[in-house]
Design a protein around this motif. Structure first.
Motif, PDB file in Angstrom:
ATOM      1  N   TYR A 172       0.852  -1.202   0.000  1.00 39.76           N
ATOM      2  CA  TYR A 172       0.000   0.000   0.000  1.00 39.76           C
ATOM      3  C   TYR A 172       0.881   1.243   0.000  1.00 39.76           C
ATOM      4  O   TYR A 172       1.828   1.351   0.788  1.00 39.76           O
ATOM      5  N   THR A 173       0.562   2.206  -0.894  1.00 39.00           N
ATOM      6  CA  THR A 173       1.371   3.412  -0.967  1.00 39.00           C
ATOM      7  C   THR A 173       0.475   4.602  -1.288  1.00 39.00           C
ATOM      8  O   THR A 173      -0.743   4.531  -1.093  1.00 39.00           O
ATOM      9  N   ASP A 174       1.091   5.712  -1.751  1.00 42.09           N
ATOM     10  CA  ASP A 174       0.284   6.911  -2.006  1.00 42.09           C
ATOM     11  C   ASP A 174      -0.162   7.023  -3.461  1.00 42.09           C
ATOM     12  O   ASP A 174      -0.707   8.044  -3.873  1.00 42.09           O
ATOM     13  N   VAL A 175       0.105   6.010  -4.270  1.00 40.14           N
ATOM     14  CA  VAL A 175      -0.462   5.941  -5.622  1.00 40.14           C
ATOM     15  C   VAL A 175      -1.228   4.622  -5.727  1.00 40.14           C
ATOM     16  O   VAL A 175      -0.943   3.692  -4.989  1.00 40.14           O
ATOM     17  N   ASP A 176      -2.171   4.555  -6.677  1.00 39.30           N
ATOM     18  CA  ASP A 176      -3.026   3.367  -6.696  1.00 39.30           C
ATOM     19  C   ASP A 176      -2.503   2.274  -7.616  1.00 39.30           C
ATOM     20  O   ASP A 176      -3.261   1.449  -8.100  1.00 39.30           O
ATOM     21  N   GLY A 177      -1.184   2.279  -7.854  1.00 40.89           N
ATOM     22  CA  GLY A 177      -0.596   1.210  -8.643  1.00 40.89           C
ATOM     23  C   GLY A 177       0.673   1.682  -9.317  1.00 40.89           C
ATOM     24  O   GLY A 177       1.163   2.782  -9.055  1.00 40.89           O
ATOM     25  N   VAL A 178       1.207   0.820 -10.182  1.00 40.96           N
ATOM     26  CA  VAL A 178       2.389   1.172 -10.964  1.00 40.96           C
ATOM     27  C   VAL A 178       1.904   1.823 -12.250  1.00 40.96           C
ATOM     28  O   VAL A 178       1.023   1.287 -12.925  1.00 40.96           O
ATOM     29  N   TYR A 179       2.463   2.968 -12.576  1.00 37.42           N
ATOM     30  CA  TYR A 179       2.059   3.721 -13.756  1.00 37.42           C
ATOM     31  C   TYR A 179       3.111   3.602 -14.861  1.00 37.42           C
ATOM     32  O   TYR A 179       4.249   3.184 -14.618  1.00 37.42           O
ATOM     33  N   THR A 180       2.733   4.065 -16.054  1.00 34.50           N
ATOM     34  CA  THR A 180       3.659   4.025 -17.188  1.00 34.50           C
ATOM     35  C   THR A 180       4.871   4.924 -16.945  1.00 34.50           C
ATOM     36  O   THR A 180       5.919   4.729 -17.555  1.00 34.50           O
ATOM     37  N   THR A 181       4.722   5.919 -16.085  1.00 35.25           N
ATOM     38  CA  THR A 181       5.868   6.670 -15.556  1.00 35.25           C
ATOM     39  C   THR A 181       5.405   7.318 -14.259  1.00 35.25           C
ATOM     40  O   THR A 181       4.225   7.211 -13.893  1.00 35.25           O
ATOM     41  N   ASP A 182       6.322   7.978 -13.544  1.00 34.21           N
ATOM     42  CA  ASP A 182       5.942   8.586 -12.275  1.00 34.21           C
ATOM     43  C   ASP A 182       4.812   9.599 -12.505  1.00 34.21           C
ATOM     44  O   ASP A 182       5.005  10.601 -13.192  1.00 34.21           O
ATOM     45  N   PRO A 183       3.618   9.335 -11.951  1.00 36.61           N
ATOM     46  CA  PRO A 183       2.487  10.242 -12.203  1.00 36.61           C
ATOM     47  C   PRO A 183       2.708  11.655 -11.647  1.00 36.61           C
ATOM     48  O   PRO A 183       2.006  12.581 -12.035  1.00 36.61           O
ATOM     49  N   ARG A 184       3.686  11.814 -10.775  1.00 34.59           N
ATOM     50  CA  ARG A 184       3.992  13.169 -10.295  1.00 34.59           C
ATOM     51  C   ARG A 184       4.670  13.993 -11.386  1.00 34.59           C
ATOM     52  O   ARG A 184       4.644  15.209 -11.367  1.00 34.59           O
ATOM     53  N   ILE A 185       5.341  13.305 -12.325  1.00 34.46           N
ATOM     54  CA  ILE A 185       6.035  14.016 -13.398  1.00 34.46           C
ATOM     55  C   ILE A 185       5.125  14.139 -14.620  1.00 34.46           C
ATOM     56  O   ILE A 185       5.115  15.165 -15.280  1.00 34.46           O
ATOM     57  N   GLU A 186       4.391  13.086 -14.915  1.00 31.57           N
ATOM     58  CA  GLU A 186       3.509  13.104 -16.088  1.00 31.57           C
ATOM     59  C   GLU A 186       2.089  12.739 -15.669  1.00 31.57           C
ATOM     60  O   GLU A 186       1.764  11.557 -15.495  1.00 31.57           O
ATOM     61  N   PRO A 187       1.225  13.749 -15.500  1.00 34.82           N
ATOM     62  CA  PRO A 187      -0.151  13.460 -15.085  1.00 34.82           C
ATOM     63  C   PRO A 187      -0.911  12.607 -16.094  1.00 34.82           C
ATOM     64  O   PRO A 187      -1.919  12.005 -15.754  1.00 34.82           O
ATOM     65  N   LYS A 188      -0.387  12.534 -17.339  1.00 27.07           N
ATOM     66  CA  LYS A 188      -1.057  11.700 -18.334  1.00 27.07           C
ATOM     67  C   LYS A 188      -0.623  10.231 -18.240  1.00 27.07           C
ATOM     68  O   LYS A 188      -1.004   9.404 -19.079  1.00 27.07           O
ATOM     69  N   ALA A 189       0.208   9.905 -17.240  1.00 28.42           N
ATOM     70  CA  ALA A 189       0.640   8.505 -17.079  1.00 28.42           C
ATOM     71  C   ALA A 189      -0.574   7.621 -16.819  1.00 28.42           C
ATOM     72  O   ALA A 189      -1.550   8.046 -16.209  1.00 28.42           O
ATOM     73  N   ARG A 190      -0.493   6.387 -17.300  1.00 27.95           N
ATOM     74  CA  ARG A 190      -1.604   5.444 -17.143  1.00 27.95           C
ATOM     75  C   ARG A 190      -1.244   4.378 -16.127  1.00 27.95           C
ATOM     76  O   ARG A 190      -0.110   3.920 -16.068  1.00 27.95           O
ATOM     77  N   ARG A 191      -2.234   3.952 -15.374  1.00 21.30           N
ATOM     78  CA  ARG A 191      -1.983   2.867 -14.428  1.00 21.30           C
ATOM     79  C   ARG A 191      -1.957   1.540 -15.183  1.00 21.30           C
ATOM     80  O   ARG A 191      -2.774   1.317 -16.076  1.00 21.30           O
ATOM     81  N   LEU A 192      -1.003   0.702 -14.824  1.00 17.74           N
ATOM     82  CA  LEU A 192      -0.896  -0.601 -15.477  1.00 17.74           C
ATOM     83  C   LEU A 192      -1.631  -1.637 -14.633  1.00 17.74           C
ATOM     84  O   LEU A 192      -1.504  -1.636 -13.406  1.00 17.74           O
ATOM     85  N   LYS A 193      -2.378  -2.472 -15.274  1.00 14.93           N
ATOM     86  CA  LYS A 193      -3.118  -3.515 -14.545  1.00 14.93           C
ATOM     87  C   LYS A 193      -2.146  -4.594 -14.056  1.00 14.93           C
ATOM     88  O   LYS A 193      -2.271  -5.113 -12.955  1.00 14.93           O
ATOM     89  N   LYS A 194      -1.167  -4.904 -14.921  1.00 16.25           N
ATOM     90  CA  LYS A 194      -0.148  -5.907 -14.585  1.00 16.25           C
ATOM     91  C   LYS A 194       1.203  -5.446 -15.111  1.00 16.25           C
ATOM     92  O   LYS A 194       1.264  -4.829 -16.171  1.00 16.25           O
ATOM     93  N   VAL A 195       2.275  -5.764 -14.396  1.00 14.78           N
ATOM     94  CA  VAL A 195       3.631  -5.518 -14.905  1.00 14.78           C
ATOM     95  C   VAL A 195       4.433  -6.794 -14.701  1.00 14.78           C
ATOM     96  O   VAL A 195       4.371  -7.408 -13.630  1.00 14.78           O
TER      97      VAL A 195
END
Ligand code: ADP
Ligand code: ASP
Ligand code: MG
Length: 417
Positions: A172-195
Motif C-alpha cells: 500500500y502506498t500513495d499511488v493506486d498502482g504502478v504507472y507508465t511513468t511517475d504520475p507526479r512528473i507526467e499526469p497523463k501517465a496510465r496505471r498498469l493492470k499488470k507488470v
C-alpha cells in the motif's frame, strides 16, 4: 480464508489519523477471516531526519550505529499501529526485525535478507493475532540491527510473505498502482493492470522508486503474488476486499500479461554525475585499474562508454556515478593516476538518466531511434546511451529531465487517451 501480508509506506503512516486509516484496511481483511501480517515503514520524512542526524554527528559514522539510529523510525510506527489495532478490538502485537528474527548479511546500511524464521508468526496468526512488523530492518551476523537500504520496507514485506507462505503481498502506498511513468512528473501517465517481473525490476533499478529493486527480485524468485495499491482510499469502498482481483497493479510473470506493448514505461533517475578520463593509455588492464578501486570503495559505477582510440595509444573513458559519490570517486581516481595513465579528469554533476523499458523491444526494431528523434525535436542533447535487451537509458542535462520523460512518454503512445 487466506494469508495476507500488507505493507504500508511512509506517507500511509504519516500521522495518527493515517495510522487509524491503515488500521481500518487491516480490520477489513481480518473481518473477512484472513490471517494478516502487516509491515510498516517509518512516518514519512522520519528516516531522512534520522539519516541527517547521523551525518551531523559525524560524516564518517560507524555504519552499525547508523543502523541503530535509522531503524528506530519503523519501531515507532509498528508500536503505534499495534496500539491502534488493539483499540479497535483486534488482537495485535509489534515485532522488531531482531525478534522474529529476520537474519541479514553484514552489510550495514544496505543489508540483504538471508533467512526469516516465520514459524512463530505463523503460529500466532493461526491463533488470530495480527503481526505488525517493523520494516527495513533485520539482525546481522554480528548480532546487531541491520537496515536494508532506502525503500527497504518493500523488501521486508515480500520476504515475510515468502517466509510465511502468504497467498498475497499488498504494497500500500500513495499511488493506486504502478504507472507508465511517475504520475507526479507526467499526469497523463496510465496505471498498469499488470507488470512483468523483469520490466518491474528494470523500472525499479532505473529510478521508479515505487518498489525497492530487491523486493521485486524476491517476488520473482519466491513467486509472491504482489500487488501495488493505494492506502489513500476508503478502506471499506466496494471492491477493496476483493481477494482475487483487488484494485491496483499486479507484479507477475510475463506470460500472465495478454496485451503486451512494445514499451511499458519510462523511468527517471536524478542526481547522476559523469566522469571523463581524457587520454587514457589504451592497453590491457586499464579498465581494471580504473573500476577495481572504485568498486573496492563501494562506488556504484553505472553507464560506461569507452571511445575507440584514433592511433591505438590513447582513448577517452566516460562513466557515471551517483552525484553523492562524485568527490570520493575523483579522489580514488587521482590516487590511481600513475597506474592508469590519463591526462585529466573532467566531471559534471546534476545529470539525469531517463530510461525506456519494455520486453517488446526484444522483437521490435527501431525502438531506440524513436527516442533519439523525439529528444532531438525538443533540442535535448544526449550525453551517453546504454542499452540492454529490454531497455534504453539516456543520460541528459538535469534541467531537461522532466521534459524528456514527458516527451518519451508521448513518443511511445503511453499518454492517457
Ligand atoms: P512509500 O513511502 O509508500 O514506500 P514511495 O515514495 O517509496 O512510497 O513510492 C511511491 C512513489 O513512487 C509515488 O508517490 C510516485 O511518485 C513514485 N513513482 C515513481 N515511478 C512510479 C511509477 N512508475 N508508478 C507509480 N509510482 C511511481
Ligand atoms: N523508512 C525507510 C526509508 O525511508 C524504509 C522504507 O520506507 O521503505 O527508506
Ligand atoms: Mg518506498
Amino acid at each position: 480464508m487466506a494469508r495476507i501480508v500488507m505493507k504500508f509506506g511512509g506517507t500511509s503512516v504519516a500521522d495518527i489519523d493515517r495510522i487509524r486509516n491503515v488500521a481500518r484496511h487491516v480490520k477489513r481483511e481480518v473481518d473477512a477471516g484472513h490471517e494478516v501480517a502487516v509491515v510498516v515503514s517509518a512516518m514519512s520524512g522520519k528516516t531522512n531526519e534520522l539519516v541527517g542526524w547521523t551525518k551531523a554527528a559525524d560524516a564518517m559514522h560507524d555504519a552499525r550505529e547508523y543502523d541503530a539510529v535509522v531503524a528506530s523510525g519503523e519501531q515507532v510506527t509498528s508500536g503505534l499501529l499495534a496500539i491502534t489495532l488493539q483499540s479497535m478490538g483486534i488482537n495485535a502485537r509489534s515485532w522488531q526485525g531482531w525478534q522474529i528474527p529476520i537474519h541479514t548479511d553484514n552489510s550495514h546500511g544496505a543489508a540483504r535478507i538471508l533467512e526469516i524464521d516465520g514459524s512463530e508468526i505463523i503460529k500466532r496468526m493461526g491463533e488470530g493475532q495480527v503481526a505488525v512488523v517493523a520494516g527495513f530492518q533485520g539482525l546481522g551476523p554480528d548480532n546487531r540491527i541491520a537496515t536494508l537500504g532506502r525503500g527497504g520496507s518493500d523488501t521486508s514485506a515480500v520476504a515475510i510473505a515468502a517466509a510465511v507462505k502468504a497467498d498475497r503481498c499488498d504494497i500500500y502506498t500513495d499511488v493506486d498502482g504502478v504507472y507508465t511513468t511517475d504520475p507526479r512528473i507526467e499526469p497523463k501517465a496510465r496505471r498498469l493492470k499488470k507488470v512483468g517481473f523483469e520490466e518491474m525490476l528494470e523500472m525499479a533499478s532505473l529510478g521508479s522508486k515505487v518498489l525497492q529493486v530487491r523486493s521485486v527480485e524476491l517476488a520473482m524468485v519466491f513467486k509472491v503474488r504482489t500487488f501495488v495499491r493505494s492506502s489513500f482510499v476508503d478502506p471499506d469502498a466496494p471492491g477493496m476486499g476483493d481477494f482475487l482481483n483487488p484494485p491496483g497493479t499486479l507484479i507477475c510473470d510475463e506470460e500472465e500479461i495478454v496485451e503486451q506493448e512494445v514499451v511499458t514505461g519510462i523511468a527517471y533517475a536524478k542526481d547522476e554525475a559523469q566522469i571523463s578520463l581524457r587520454r587514457v593509455a589504451d592497453r590491457p588492464g586499464v579498465s581494471a585499474a580504473i573500476f577495481g578501486p572504485l568498486a573496492e570503495t563501494h562506488i556504484n559505477v553505472d553507464m560506461i562508454v569507452q571511445n575507440i582510440s584514433e592511433d591505438g595509444s590513447r582513448t577517452d573513458m566516460t562513466f557515471t556515478v551517483p552525484t553523492g559519490d562524485l568527490e570520493k570517486a575523483q579522489k580514488v581516481l587521482e590516487d590511481q593516476k600513475d597506474k592508469v595513465g590519463f591526462d585529466v579528469i573532467q566531471s559534471e554533476s546534476g545529470l539525469v538518466k531517463v530510461s525506456v523499458i519494455g520486453v517488446g523491444m526484444r522483437s521490435h526494431a527501431g525502438v531506440a531511434a524513436t527516442a533519439f528523434k523525439a529528444l532531438a525535436e525538443k533540442g535535448i542533447n544526449i550525453k551517453a546511451i546504454t542499452t540492454s535487451e529490454i531497455k534504453i537509458s539516456i543520460l541528459i542535462d538535469g534541467a531537461y529531465g522532466e521534459l524528456a520523460v514527458r516527451t518519451l512518454h508521448s513518443a511511445y503512445g503511453l499518454d492517457k487517451k
